[in-house]
Structures are given as structure tokens and as C-alpha cells.
Design a protein around this motif. Structure first.
Motif, PDB file in Angstrom:
ATOM      1  N   GLY B  83       0.297 -24.735 -21.218  1.00 49.96           N
ATOM      2  CA  GLY B  83       0.113 -23.640 -22.178  1.00 49.96           C
ATOM      3  C   GLY B  83      -0.626 -24.071 -23.421  1.00 49.96           C
ATOM      4  O   GLY B  83      -0.545 -23.418 -24.459  1.00 49.96           O
ATOM      5  N   TYR B  84      -1.345 -25.168 -23.330  1.00 43.29           N
ATOM      6  CA  TYR B  84      -2.039 -25.687 -24.510  1.00 43.29           C
ATOM      7  C   TYR B  84      -3.530 -25.407 -24.391  1.00 43.29           C
ATOM      8  O   TYR B  84      -4.152 -25.750 -23.383  1.00 43.29           O
ATOM      9  N   VAL B  85      -4.085 -24.786 -25.411  1.00 45.50           N
ATOM     10  CA  VAL B  85      -5.521 -24.510 -25.426  1.00 45.50           C
ATOM     11  C   VAL B  85      -6.171 -25.498 -26.390  1.00 45.50           C
ATOM     12  O   VAL B  85      -5.917 -25.443 -27.593  1.00 45.50           O
ATOM     13  N   PRO B  86      -6.957 -26.432 -25.889  1.00 45.11           N
ATOM     14  CA  PRO B  86      -7.581 -27.410 -26.785  1.00 45.11           C
ATOM     15  C   PRO B  86      -8.454 -26.728 -27.831  1.00 45.11           C
ATOM     16  O   PRO B  86      -9.067 -25.686 -27.560  1.00 45.11           O
ATOM     17  N   ARG B  87      -8.496 -27.349 -28.986  1.00 49.23           N
ATOM     18  CA  ARG B  87      -9.256 -26.768 -30.087  1.00 49.23           C
ATOM     19  C   ARG B  87     -10.751 -26.797 -29.766  1.00 49.23           C
ATOM     20  O   ARG B  87     -11.267 -27.786 -29.256  1.00 49.23           O
ATOM     21  N   SER B  88     -11.401 -25.691 -30.052  1.00 50.02           N
ATOM     22  CA  SER B  88     -12.857 -25.638 -29.861  1.00 50.02           C
ATOM     23  C   SER B  88     -13.514 -26.269 -31.086  1.00 50.02           C
ATOM     24  O   SER B  88     -12.827 -26.785 -31.969  1.00 50.02           O
ATOM     25  N   LYS B  89     -14.818 -26.201 -31.142  1.00 47.77           N
ATOM     26  CA  LYS B  89     -15.480 -26.575 -32.387  1.00 47.77           C
ATOM     27  C   LYS B  89     -14.920 -25.697 -33.491  1.00 47.77           C
ATOM     28  O   LYS B  89     -14.614 -24.514 -33.255  1.00 47.77           O
ATOM     29  N   THR B  90     -14.804 -26.234 -34.672  1.00 44.42           N
ATOM     30  CA  THR B  90     -14.263 -25.437 -35.772  1.00 44.42           C
ATOM     31  C   THR B  90     -15.288 -25.380 -36.886  1.00 44.42           C
ATOM     32  O   THR B  90     -15.868 -26.405 -37.257  1.00 44.42           O
ATOM     33  N   GLY B 297     -13.409 -29.027 -43.331  1.00 47.29           N
ATOM     34  CA  GLY B 297     -12.592 -28.491 -42.228  1.00 47.29           C
ATOM     35  C   GLY B 297     -13.364 -28.283 -40.943  1.00 47.29           C
ATOM     36  O   GLY B 297     -12.767 -27.952 -39.921  1.00 47.29           O
ATOM     37  N   GLY B 298     -14.671 -28.474 -40.969  1.00 43.70           N
ATOM     38  CA  GLY B 298     -15.444 -28.343 -39.735  1.00 43.70           C
ATOM     39  C   GLY B 298     -15.141 -29.520 -38.826  1.00 43.70           C
ATOM     40  O   GLY B 298     -15.012 -30.642 -39.302  1.00 43.70           O
ATOM     41  N   SER B 299     -14.996 -29.254 -37.559  1.00 40.32           N
ATOM     42  CA  SER B 299     -14.717 -30.369 -36.648  1.00 40.32           C
ATOM     43  C   SER B 299     -15.295 -30.052 -35.283  1.00 40.32           C
ATOM     44  O   SER B 299     -15.566 -28.893 -34.952  1.00 40.32           O
ATOM     45  N   ASP B 300     -15.442 -31.099 -34.500  1.00 42.49           N
ATOM     46  CA  ASP B 300     -15.941 -30.927 -33.139  1.00 42.49           C
ATOM     47  C   ASP B 300     -14.781 -30.578 -32.220  1.00 42.49           C
ATOM     48  O   ASP B 300     -13.628 -30.557 -32.636  1.00 42.49           O
ATOM     49  N   LYS B 301     -15.093 -30.358 -30.959  1.00 44.12           N
ATOM     50  CA  LYS B 301     -14.047 -30.035 -29.986  1.00 44.12           C
ATOM     51  C   LYS B 301     -12.953 -31.096 -30.008  1.00 44.12           C
ATOM     52  O   LYS B 301     -13.245 -32.277 -30.218  1.00 44.12           O
ATOM     53  N   GLU B 302     -11.754 -30.668 -29.765  1.00 44.66           N
ATOM     54  CA  GLU B 302     -10.642 -31.614 -29.749  1.00 44.66           C
ATOM     55  C   GLU B 302     -10.887 -32.685 -28.690  1.00 44.66           C
ATOM     56  O   GLU B 302     -11.292 -32.381 -27.564  1.00 44.66           O
ATOM     57  N   GLU B 337      -7.969 -29.905 -37.370  1.00 45.62           N
ATOM     58  CA  GLU B 337      -9.280 -30.178 -37.966  1.00 45.62           C
ATOM     59  C   GLU B 337      -9.159 -30.643 -39.412  1.00 45.62           C
ATOM     60  O   GLU B 337     -10.060 -31.261 -39.954  1.00 45.62           O
ATOM     61  N   TYR B 338      -8.027 -30.325 -40.058  1.00 44.59           N
ATOM     62  CA  TYR B 338      -7.833 -30.735 -41.450  1.00 44.59           C
ATOM     63  C   TYR B 338      -6.979 -31.992 -41.570  1.00 44.59           C
ATOM     64  O   TYR B 338      -6.911 -32.584 -42.629  1.00 44.59           O
ATOM     65  N   LEU B 339      -6.271 -32.326 -40.505  1.00 44.25           N
ATOM     66  CA  LEU B 339      -5.205 -33.320 -40.640  1.00 44.25           C
ATOM     67  C   LEU B 339      -5.437 -34.565 -39.796  1.00 44.25           C
ATOM     68  O   LEU B 339      -5.921 -34.474 -38.672  1.00 44.25           O
ATOM     69  N   ILE B 340      -5.081 -35.697 -40.379  1.00 43.44           N
ATOM     70  CA  ILE B 340      -5.024 -36.923 -39.587  1.00 43.44           C
ATOM     71  C   ILE B 340      -3.678 -36.978 -38.886  1.00 43.44           C
ATOM     72  O   ILE B 340      -3.570 -37.352 -37.722  1.00 43.44           O
ATOM     73  N   ASP B 341      -2.632 -36.574 -39.599  1.00 44.73           N
ATOM     74  CA  ASP B 341      -1.295 -36.624 -39.008  1.00 44.73           C
ATOM     75  C   ASP B 341      -0.357 -35.734 -39.815  1.00 44.73           C
ATOM     76  O   ASP B 341      -0.668 -35.339 -40.962  1.00 44.73           O
ATOM     77  N   ALA B 342       0.761 -35.410 -39.228  1.00 47.25           N
ATOM     78  CA  ALA B 342       1.798 -34.647 -39.916  1.00 47.25           C
ATOM     79  C   ALA B 342       3.147 -35.192 -39.490  1.00 47.25           C
ATOM     80  O   ALA B 342       3.295 -35.733 -38.391  1.00 47.25           O
ATOM     81  N   VAL B 343       4.113 -35.053 -40.373  1.00 40.16           N
ATOM     82  CA  VAL B 343       5.466 -35.484 -40.037  1.00 40.16           C
ATOM     83  C   VAL B 343       6.442 -34.498 -40.663  1.00 40.16           C
ATOM     84  O   VAL B 343       6.124 -33.860 -41.670  1.00 40.16           O
ATOM     85  N   SER B 344       7.581 -34.339 -40.037  1.00 41.71           N
ATOM     86  CA  SER B 344       8.567 -33.393 -40.542  1.00 41.71           C
ATOM     87  C   SER B 344       9.962 -33.995 -40.412  1.00 41.71           C
ATOM     88  O   SER B 344      10.208 -34.806 -39.526  1.00 41.71           O
ATOM     89  N   TRP B 345      10.840 -33.607 -41.315  1.00 40.54           N
ATOM     90  CA  TRP B 345      12.229 -34.034 -41.217  1.00 40.54           C
ATOM     91  C   TRP B 345      13.118 -32.971 -41.866  1.00 40.54           C
ATOM     92  O   TRP B 345      12.674 -32.200 -42.726  1.00 40.54           O
ATOM     93  N   GLY B 346      14.346 -32.937 -41.412  1.00 40.49           N
ATOM     94  CA  GLY B 346      15.280 -31.953 -41.931  1.00 40.49           C
ATOM     95  C   GLY B 346      15.791 -32.346 -43.308  1.00 40.49           C
ATOM     96  O   GLY B 346      15.822 -33.533 -43.650  1.00 40.49           O
ATOM     97  N   GLY B 347      16.196 -31.347 -44.086  1.00 39.14           N
ATOM     98  CA  GLY B 347      16.696 -31.625 -45.424  1.00 39.14           C
ATOM     99  C   GLY B 347      17.907 -32.539 -45.419  1.00 39.14           C
ATOM    100  O   GLY B 347      18.137 -33.285 -46.371  1.00 39.14           O
ATOM    101  N   GLU B 348      18.684 -32.515 -44.327  1.00 39.04           N
ATOM    102  CA  GLU B 348      19.871 -33.372 -44.260  1.00 39.04           C
ATOM    103  C   GLU B 348      19.503 -34.842 -44.172  1.00 39.04           C
ATOM    104  O   GLU B 348      20.314 -35.712 -44.490  1.00 39.04           O
TER     105      GLU B 348
END
Lengths: 147, 611
Positions: B83-90, B297-302, B337-348
Motif C-alpha cells: 500500500g505504499y506509493v513511492p514519492r514522485s518528483k516533487t 523542497g524540490g526532489s527527485d523520485k524516491e 523531500e524536506y527531511l533527512i530523518d524524523a524521530v518520535s517519542w511519547g511524552g511519558e
């Protein structure tokens, strides 16, 4: 026939001919694939097997054998060269090198080549001895362009 | 005696060797091991055939799994199953302010700038077209100046790079099961607008939206899905007309418009010029453009590796944001296209814990403007969190925190084994360290392992005989000068316990009570003291550090001045071999405080002849 005498230390072969000293038989498949009445195919034995191998080697172009790019006599390549670009010595070198590298059963005695530029022909005669035997074999190869 | 021929090998020589082994057990032929023999020729054919079949089977099997596939078409196909659609050119986007001056007496009170109004910018002598994607209205401010505003009242207008293209399809019979092909690899699929007209002559249309943005799907939904096909083109597919939403019917006309983009090439455009004059009344007026944020924010295909990594994560997240990995997967799939990486954690898990929050830290690509960063963050909150996350959980953004590593490297160097000088070798070693950080530690959660980097250093040249490395961590803080303040500095790992031989904590220089000083812990104690440059004690207790939590507390200190942009607190970690950062900490190399030193160690042994 000349009889070779060997000492006992060398295996007491004094009563055997040189041909008889070779213990391994040469048995190869006949590349013409002619079949016997029984349906089986013929074999090439002894000197005939070596002769077939030498002919096979000389008529194989380099890079033709998988993963062995230097294998072959490459004689066919001469057909597509200008007649001024090579001479009889080149052909002799090719043949000597190919046989010494890839056919240990044959010891080349002589190579004669005749280049006929007007007919786009190369005639080659290779004379060799089957190693460990006294048999001398001659192969005539004629290379000619079909068109 | 071999009775069967083993053919599990892929290598030609091994296969041929197996065939020869087989012939050894047979008496019919004997010449198999002479290369020129007829039998050898036949073995060549058999071995080559087996070799090629083996390779094809190997390649085919590799392409059958997402983890091992090498062809983009295979990776995309596996991702599609998830169910994943790779990013097109942006398309690259720029933020500008647009205005127009009209001093005519009979000027209108408001004017409209139509959508798709084009602008041009030049980047590296190459011209790129940007355009507006909606109409903007400007009102006369009384002096004849018109500032164009968005529907929300902002004067910051987004220009999107690309040339608009249109594809028109006539819908056939339902039995045709039409798929609408867009033979264009430059498409930015996020700019896609799909309109369905009742008939070819109709002017009324309904708009279909991308199914990836759907919150729910019912028989009345109007969605399309888009996918990349093996040749790199795209296909649009509609619902089945019943349970999966409406679909165009025979006789309809489908009109698809999109931007054909140049991707990353159009980033960094900072001067935009309107391609046309705007006609107001009977006169044409130039549009003045002020750049707020250069194009980005412009980027090539994923890429293949990105798809390989993101597709399983997005599948696991199931279009919802509940776990930390869900946040990461959804954000990276939408904004990669904007991010090198992301991380998330819960407030706890936060320090201190704050319940009811999901923390997100984003590492943006280089040169992303603050405006763009804010746009992305707002978009994540409005378009992702509000729709997909658990009610009552707020999304809070935390900036990345750099933890600098000071690496003191020494290595034994034998000049007899190389032409390079010790000084060159030292520079090469520093280069290896720098490259190691770029390649291995650019993302969140990546772990510094000292043995790995030392292995690369040892491998640099045979002249490097062995190497060692002392590791210190460094956090920076900017004090408020001439005020008594408390400072809390957190390190992402436990620190070395106090001992009587080495100082765990040191700092860069600052001025305290008119004296140039540094922070340093008391030997055999976690108490932090202030020491002048000669080593004299200036303040015996201004705080402490907690080795277990990695927190440094500096209490009630009046710093009058400091060297550089900030004060650097350096500590020895509890485990110098492995530094595993938490949450939004990123490990960064500090070249100004890292050194490499060669120790000459000649291996040449002088020989003596004893008579």
C-alpha cells in the motif's frame, strides 16, 4: 620400428614400444555426431581424438569459449584481415601458442601456411606428434570466405 | 563415486568441475579434462547453460523480495503490495510577496491574480518556471498599491516550480476496465488534479481526490489511486463504482492536470520575475515580487533504498498514528523531500515526562529555510496528526539536539611502509573520521561504535599499525551574561563515575568574577568547581553532575563573558566504546576539538651476523 630400451628402474618397459608406454587412453566424442546403426554415436580414439582437439582448438576464435577469453587459434580472424596485415609467421605464432597453451597432448613439429590473397584463402598444414607416442599427425585446414 | 551431478553452484568453473567429476566415474570418455577436446566443448555448453539458469533463478528470487530486489520496478511493485506509493518528483516551492502599483484615478478597489500565473528564476544559468496554484486577490490600500493575499489573509504566496500539463481521457465501457496512463516521469503527483466531466462538451465537473488522503471510503467517495508502473510512468485507477467509491462511467471525460517538475534542480532560486503584465482595466501593469524564502523542497523520485525502508514502516502504521514508529513512517512518507530523518517519542518517555503529548523531532535537509520548516510542521499537525492520531494527544515538535564528539586519536605509524608523511596520515585519519560521521551518523538513533571507526582507520594504509581513540561528549549552552542563573545540561548517555585520577567534566573558558575560568569536577566527586586557567580553585561548589542520568546542573552562577558563541561542556561517557543517543539527540563530529597524532613506530628490525 625402432625399439626403445628402458632400465628396470624405469619400470621394466624394455619390451614395450614407446606407444605402449602411454597408459591413458584418449577417448573423445566425435563432434560430427555421426550415429552408429545402434543409435549410439561414434567415438574418436587415440591420435584421432587429439587431431580432432587440435583442429577444434585452431578453429575456435578467442573470446568464443566461456570464461576463457584467450583460448583458441583465432585462425578465422585472419579471413577478415587485410592480406598485408599479417604473414605466414603470424599464423605460425598463433598456432604454436594455442597448441602449447591448450593442447598438452600435441607437440607441434611443423606449421606450413599458404596465403592466397586473390582467392581470400588461407591454407594451413599443422604437423604434430602425439605426446608419449611416436604417432605423427598432419592436419590440413583451409580457410576460405564464402562470399 | 559420483552418481549424480551436483548443480547447486553458480560459478561456471565449479559447475564444469562437477561435470568433470561425474565423467571421472564413467569409462565411456576420457578426454573431458583437455580443454581442446570435443567433450570439453560440450561440457562448456552444459556448464554455461547451468550457470546462466542458476544466475537467472538467483536474480529472479532476489527480485521476489522487497529486501533483496535490485530493480526499481521490483521494489516499487513490492511496495505497492504494502500500500505504499513511492514519492514522485516533487516540485520546488518558493515563498514570495506579490504586489502591483496602479496610480490611475479610475483604478478598481480590488484586482485578482489568476491561478497558474508564471514566474521565472535562474539557477546556474538555467531558467525555471514557477507558478501560482490558486487565484489571489489584492485590495487597493488607498495609495494605488495592491498586495496580493491568500484566502487566509497572509501575504506570503507560494510559487510552485513546473509546467502545467493536461491529459484528457474519454471513458469507455465498464467492461474495458480502463487504466489511465500518464506517460511522464517528471510528474509531481502531489499537484495532480483529477476532474471528471459528465460528457465531452460539459463544463460541469466533479473532482476526485487521492485515496491516500482519504479518512474513510464509502460508495459515494470520489477517489483515485495513482501508482508507478515498471517503465517509470504513472497510472490512475478509480474505484469500482460501488463499495470502493465512485468511478467515471462510459461517456465521461477525465481531465488530469499536473505539474511537470525539474525536482531538486529548481531548488535555491531566489529572484523571481513575472512572465507577464497583469491587465487591469485597459492597461498592463508589472507585478513586483519580493522573495521571502528561496525555492526549496524540490526532489527527485524516491530512491530504491528509501522505498525499501519506508514501505514496511508505513504498512505497519496502517494509516494511523499511534506508536512512535507510526509517526515516523507517516511523516517520512509524506515529507521525505524536506527531511533527512524524523524521530518520535511519547511524552511519558520525555525528560521530564509530560503526558498527553507525542514529541516529534525533524531533521531537515540542508538549507531549508525557517519559513519552509514552519510550513512543514503546520502541515504535519493539520493534515496528519489531526486526522490520524489518537484524540487528546498533541503533537509537539522538538528541535534536534547536537551532541558533539571530541575524538582524540593516536596511531602507530611506520613510515617505511608508505610514501605518505605522518602529517598527511594524520589528515587522512581525520578525513576518515569525518566521512564516518557523514555516512553512518546522519540519522536519529544511529550509534557511534569506536571499534568500527578504528577498523576503518587501521584499514587506511598498511603503515598504520594500530590505533586508539579517547572519546569525549560535548554539549553547548549559551549563558545569559552578567546574571545569576541556573543551567541544566543533559547528555544522552551515562557519564563516567567520579574517580581520583581523571576529570570527567571540563569546559571551554569563560569569565567569572573578572577571572578567566573553566568548569571542572572535583576529583573523586561529582561536585562541579570553577578553576582559573592556572588551576587555582575559584568556586568550590557551583553544582554537580549525575553520572547515571547524564544531567549536569550548574547552580546560581554569574557568567560575565565567554569565548566563542557558547560554552562547551565536555564529559567522558561511561562507555567510550558505544555511544547510543536517545530521542532527538544527534551525534555530530567536532573537528575543532578532535585530533589525530601519529606515533612513529618503525617495524624494520636491524639484523646482526654473529660469527
Amino acid at each position: 620400428m625402432v625399439t626403445k630400451a628402458f632400465s628396470l628402474e624405469d619400470g621394466n618397459l624394455s619390451r614395450k614400444t614407446l606407444l605402449g608406454t602411454k597408459t591413458r587412453e584418449y577417448k573423445d566424442i566425435d563432434l560430427t555426431f555421426t550415429n552408429k546403426p545402434s543409435g549410439d554415436i561414434y567415438k574418436k580414439n587415440e591420435a584421432a581424438a587429439v587431431k580432432q582437439a587440435v583442429k577444434n582448438l585452431l578453429l575456435t576464435n578467442t573470446t568464443e569459449k566461456p570464461f576463457e577469453p584467450y583460448y583458441g587459434g583465432d585462425l578465422n580472424a585472419f579471413l577478415f584481415s587485410l592480406s598485408e596485415d599479417f604473414d605466414v609467421e603470424d599464423i605460425r605464432d598463433y598456432i604454436f601458442t594455442a597448441i602449447s597453451n591448450y593442447e598438452p597432448r600435441a607437440a607441434v613439429i611443423d606449421v606450413q601456411a599458404l596465403i592466397v590473397p586473390d582467392r581470400h584463402d588461407v591454407k594451413v598444414t599443422v604437423v604434430f606428434q602425439v605426446v608419449n607416442t611416436s604417432e605423427v599427425v598432419s592436419i590440413d585446414i583451409t580457410l576460405a570466405r564464402l562470399r | 563415486m559420483a552418481t549424480t551431478i551436483r548443480t547447486t553452484d553458480l560459478d561456471f568453473d565449479n559447475i564444469k568441475s562437477r561435470l568433470k567429476t561425474f565423467f571421472q566415474s564413467k569409462s565411456e570418455f576420457a578426454d573431458y579434462d583437455f580443454e581442446a577436446s570435443g567433450l570439453s566443448n560440450i561440457l562448456d555448453v552444459l556448464a554455461y547453460n547451468t550457470h546462466i539458469n542458476g544466475l537467472i533463478a538467483n536474480f529472479a528470487l532476489n527480485e521476489s523480495f522487497l529486501n533483496t530486489a535490485q530493480l526499481r520496478s521490483s521494489v516499487v511493485s513490492h511496495a505497492e503490495i504494502l500500500g505504499y506509493v513511492p514519492r514522485s518528483k516533487t516540485a520546488s516551492k518558493a515563498v514570495v510577496k506579490l504586489s502591483l502599483s496602479n496610480s490611475a484615478v479610475d483604478r478598481p478597489s480590488r484586482i485578482t491574480l489568476p491561478s497558474n500565473w508564471t514566474f521565472t528564476t535562474e539557477i546556474d544559468d538555467q531558467s525555471y518556471t514557477f507558478q501560482t496554484r490558486e487565484a489571489y486577490v489584492a485590495v487597493d490600500d488607498g495609495t494605488g498599491t495592491y498586495n496580493f493575499l491568500t484566502s487566509s489573509g497572509s501575504d506570503e504566496i507560494i510559487l510552485t516550480e513546473g509546467i502545467e500539463k493536461t491529459k484528457t481521457f474519454l471513458v469507455g465501457d465498464t467492461g474495458d476496465q480502463q487504466v489511465y496512463v500518464i506517460p511522464d516521469i517528471t510528474i509531481d503527483t502531489t499537484t495532480l488534479i483529477v476532474k471528471v466531466y459528465e460528457a465531452t462538451t460539459s463544463s460541469d465537473f466533479v473532482t476526485y481526490s487521492n485515496i491516500n488522503t482519504a479518512i474513510r471510503i464509502n460508495p459515494d467517495s470520489r477517489h483515485y489511486s495513482i501508482k508507478e508502473v515498471p517503465n517509470g510512468y504513472y497510472e490512475i485507477i478509480f474505484g469500482d463504482g460501488s463499495t470502493l467509491g465512485q468511478a467515471p462511467v462510459s461517456g465521461n471525460k477525465v481531465e488530469i492536470t499536473y505539474l511537470s517538475s525539474n525536482g531538486a534542480d529548481a531548488n535555491a532560486g531566489d529572484t523571481f520575475t513575472s512572465n507577464n503584465f497583469l491587465t487591469v482595466g485597459a492597461s498592463d501593469y508589472p507585478i513586483s515580487v519580493t522573495t521571502v524564502a528561496e525555492s526549496s523542497g524540490g526532489s527527485d523520485k524516491e530512491g530504491i533504498e528509501s522505498i525499501r525502508s519506508n514501505a514496511p514502516s508505513l504498512f505497519a502504521s496502517q494509516q494511523r498514528m499511534v506508536t512512535a514508529e507510526d509517526y515516523k513512517a507517516q511523516i517520512l512518507s509524506k515529507y521525505s523531500e524536506y527531511l533527512i530523518d524524523a524521530v518520535s517519542w511519547g511524552g511519558e518517555e520525555n525528560v521530564p515526562p509530560i503526558y498527553g503529548r507525542a514529541y516529534v523531532s525533524l531533521r531537515f535537509v540542508e538549507n531549508t529555510t525557517e519559513e519552509t520548516k514552519q510550513v512543514v510542521k503546520n502541515d504535519i499537525v493539520n493534515n496528519l496528526s489531526k486526522n490520524l492520531s489518537v484524540m487528546g494527544i498533541d503533537t509537539v515538535f522538538a528541535d534536534p539536539i547536537n551532541t558533539y564528539l571530541e575524538l582524540i586519536t593516536t596511531f602507530n605509524f611506520d613510515p617505511d611502509q608508505t610514501n605518505i608523511t605522518p602529517r598527511t596520515a594524520e589528515n587522512d585519519v581525520l578525513g576518515v573520521i569525518r566521512d564516518y560521521f557523514v555516512v553512518n551518523l546522519a540519522r536519529y538513533g544511529t550509534v557511534f561504535r569506536r571499534s568500527n571507526i578504528l577498523t576503518e582507520i587501521d584499514r587506511l594504509t598498511p603503515a598504520i599499525l594500530n590505533s586508539r581513540m579517547d572519546v569525549r561528549l560535548q554539549q553547548r549552552f549559551t549563558p545569559v551574561v552578567n546574571e545569576i542563573r541556573n543551567y541544566k545540561i543533559s547528555f544522552p548517555v551515562p557519564l563516567q563515575l567520579p574517580n581520583k585520577e581523571t576529570y570527567t567534566l571540563t569546559s571551554s573558558k569563560f569569565t567569572f568574577n573578572g577571572i578567566r575560568c573553566t568548569f571542572r569536577n572535583k576529583l573523586n566527586s561529582s561536585v562541579i568547581q570553577i578553576i582559573d586557567v592556572l588551576g587555582n580553585l575559584i568556586a568550590s561548589n557551583i553544582g554537580s553532575y549525575d553520572a547515571e542520568t547524564g544531567v549536569v546542573d550548574i547552580i546560581g552562577t554569574n557568567i560575565e563573558n565567554f569565548e566563542g558563541d557558547n560554552i562547551k561542556i565536555s564529559v567522558v561517557p561511561f562507555n567510550q566504546s558505544t555511544v547510543r543517543p536517545l530521542r532527538n539527540y544527534l551525534l555530530t563530529y567536532d573537528p575543532t576539538r578532535s585530533t589525530a597524532r601519529a606515533i612513529i613506530d618503525r617495524q624494520r628490525v636491524s639484523t646482526a651476523v654473529t660469527l
